[in-house]
Design a protein around this motif. Structure first.
Motif, PDB file in Angstrom:
ATOM      1  N   GLY A 194     -50.717  87.493 -19.829  1.00 33.00           N
ATOM      2  CA  GLY A 194     -50.748  88.399 -19.763  1.00 33.00           C
ATOM      3  C   GLY A 194     -51.414  88.950 -21.339  1.00 33.00           C
ATOM      4  N   CYS A 195     -52.202  88.236 -21.715  1.00 32.75           N
ATOM      5  CA  CYS A 195     -52.519  88.330 -22.985  1.00 32.75           C
ATOM      6  C   CYS A 195     -53.776  89.423 -23.227  1.00 32.75           C
ATOM      7  N   LEU A 196     -53.682  90.263 -24.023  1.00 34.18           N
ATOM      8  CA  LEU A 196     -55.202  91.352 -24.031  1.00 34.18           C
ATOM      9  C   LEU A 196     -55.763  90.385 -23.658  1.00 34.18           C
ATOM     10  N   PRO A 236     -53.809  84.825 -16.245  1.00 36.91           N
ATOM     11  CA  PRO A 236     -53.711  83.988 -17.201  1.00 36.91           C
ATOM     12  C   PRO A 236     -55.036  84.051 -18.457  1.00 36.91           C
ATOM     13  N   CYS A 237     -54.442  83.188 -19.486  1.00 40.61           N
ATOM     14  CA  CYS A 237     -55.392  83.315 -21.052  1.00 40.61           C
ATOM     15  C   CYS A 237     -55.861  81.829 -21.206  1.00 40.61           C
ATOM     16  N   LYS A 238     -56.416  81.922 -21.764  1.00 42.54           N
ATOM     17  CA  LYS A 238     -57.175  80.132 -22.156  1.00 42.54           C
ATOM     18  C   LYS A 238     -56.161  80.302 -23.030  1.00 42.54           C
ATOM     19  N   CYS A 239     -55.229  80.453 -23.639  1.00 47.59           N
ATOM     20  CA  CYS A 239     -54.610  79.500 -24.564  1.00 47.59           C
ATOM     21  C   CYS A 239     -53.274  79.781 -23.547  1.00 47.59           C
ATOM     22  N   GLY A 240     -53.510  79.671 -22.140  1.00 43.71           N
ATOM     23  CA  GLY A 240     -52.112  78.687 -21.275  1.00 43.71           C
ATOM     24  C   GLY A 240     -51.398  79.821 -21.247  1.00 43.71           C
ATOM     25  N   PHE A 278     -54.865  89.224 -32.524  1.00 41.28           N
ATOM     26  CA  PHE A 278     -54.730  90.520 -31.233  1.00 41.28           C
ATOM     27  C   PHE A 278     -55.331  89.905 -29.954  1.00 41.28           C
ATOM     28  N   GLY A 279     -55.722  89.225 -29.497  1.00 41.49           N
ATOM     29  CA  GLY A 279     -56.826  89.072 -28.803  1.00 41.49           C
ATOM     30  C   GLY A 279     -54.701  88.581 -27.428  1.00 41.49           C
ATOM     31  N   HIS A 280     -53.674  87.941 -27.887  1.00 38.55           N
ATOM     32  CA  HIS A 280     -52.502  87.033 -27.425  1.00 38.55           C
ATOM     33  C   HIS A 280     -51.475  87.750 -27.568  1.00 38.55           C
ATOM     34  N   MET A 281     -51.700  89.119 -28.039  1.00 38.03           N
ATOM     35  CA  MET A 281     -50.524  90.200 -27.813  1.00 38.03           C
ATOM     36  C   MET A 281     -50.558  89.909 -25.814  1.00 38.03           C
TER      37      MET A 281
HETATM   38 ZN   LIG Z   1     -53.394  84.205 -24.669  1.00 39.68          ZN
END
Ligand SMILES: [Zn+2]
Length: 377
Positions: free
Chosen positions: A258-260, A251-255, A240-243
């Motif tokens: 706007g991720c949750l 920015p999200c750690k996944c690259g 859910f963190g990357h919805m």
């Molecule tokens: Zn993410």
């Protein structure tokens, strides 16, 4: 052994197992008569099996019933300390060890310092050494140890051989062997949010379907459909963190953007303000305007996240992890915000707070061995 003998032995084992599981899943202890009547077994059968289980140290006496004249009936329950399992969570904040008895009660717990590891091989050695000293320190009897469960904030391959990605640990495509090869006990490895969700589901009275949202320095989750974890085709269900909740957002750690996770993780709170989570919630209680503004933004995005989960899965959404420890006073506001977004419902009663906060993942992964044991009796 002939086929017939094998069948009879297996049938006997099933009867013994049904008696053990009956006591395991009961909230109270029971008399022989109650067991016989509830399981539709004859008294001699129950007597014989209970004798074996008591001799094996798996069932214990738990007092007697009030006398109604004649001999007082003995109350029986499982011997919860007969075995134990260890759960270990590996995070960027260090290793956390929990030993749990068969009732999933914590019997020992220990946390190491933050990991300063350059080589993943070092984590493996450190883990094995720390595990042995944990067992020694608390005088835990290795012959009663069912196994060691390890949780990681990582996407793990379906064949359980590789870590595909663990952004908070800065790991990618690493063989799990490097982490577990020095451990001399049965080992089981699982994603942290999946384990935590499993523990929560197991402790919930209805044990029906639920989505679990895990708020730590990263944000993950788990989906349990009627008790069975739903892993997804690529082992990525409940991520859910990357919805995306804000196109081109933070920015999200996944690259991605706007991720949750970028809005509601504990890392967001401590990175934005340069303080610990404890300090943040203390300041929030004291109504610091800067903290209140950030918290409103966290709640707003959390509400979007939980409403999306509710729309997709139509089941309870349970909030767990580090932030959940502080969430209780803010649940009414979160439910209100989530209800505002909901097409079908006028309240957010489906939103629940977790039962285990800090130890959910470690207990959940230890539960793997406990359930395996219960089913094998
Ligand atoms: Zn993410």
């Amino acid at each position: 052994m002939t086929n017939l003998e094998a069948t009879i032995t297996e049938r006997r084992r099933q009867t013994r197992n049904s008696i053990y599981q009956y006591l395991f899943y009961s909230d109270t202890s029971h008399s022989k008569l109650e067991i016989a009547s509830d399981l539709s077994l004859s008294l001699p059968t129950v007597h014989q099996n209970l004798t074996e289980l008591i001799e094996a140290g798996l069932i214990r006496r738990d007092g007697t019933y009030q006398s109604t004249g004649g001999r007082r009936a003995m109350r029986l329950t499982i011997a919860e300390y007969a075995r134990f399992a260890v759960g270990v969570s590996v995070t960027d904040n260090g290793l956390r060890f929990v030993a749990a008895n068969l009732r999933m009660q914590e019997i020992a717990c220990k946390k190491t310092e933050r990991l300063a590891i350059s080589e993943i091989d070092d984590v493996g050695r450190l883990l094995a050494n720390e595990l042995e000293s944990f067992l020694d320190e608390f005088g835990l009897n290795r012959s009663s140890l069912l196994g060691v469960g390890i949780t990681l904030p990582a996407v793990i391959d379906p064949d359980n051989e590789n870590i595909r990605l663990a952004p908070t640990l800065h790991l990618k495509d690493i063989s799990l062997k490097k982490i577990i090869q020095y451990i001399n006990y049965p080992v089981y490895v699982s994603n942290d949010a999946t384990s935590a969700g499993y523990a929560e589901w197991f402790s919930s009275p209805e044990q029906s379907s639920m989505a679990y949202l895990f708020l730590e320095s990263g944000v993950g989750g788990a989906v349990l459909l009627k008790g069975a974890p739903y892993f997804g085709v690529n082992q990525r269900s409940g991520e859910f963190g990357h919805m995306c909740v804000e196109p081109n957002g933070r920015p999200c750690k996944c690259g991605k953007y706007g991720c949750l996770e970028a809005y509601i993780s504990s890392a967001r709170i401590s990175d934005d303000l340069g303080i610990s989570i404890e300090e943040f919630f203390k300041g929030l209680q004291n109504k610091k305007p800067e903290y209140e503004a950030l918290w409103q933004d966290v709640l707003k995005h959390l509400a979007i996240g939980v409403n999306n989960i509710r729309m997709a899965l139509d089941c309870d959404v349970v909030i767990g992890g580090l932030i959940a420890m502080y969430m209780e006073p803010y649940m009414p506001e979160l439910r209100r915000l989530a209800a505002q977004l909901n097409t079908f419902e006028t309240n957010g009663d489906y939103l629940k707070l977790c039962h285990y906060s800090r130890s959910a993942a470690t207990l959940g992964v230890a539960l793997h061995f406990i359930r395996e044991f219960i089913e094998s009796i």
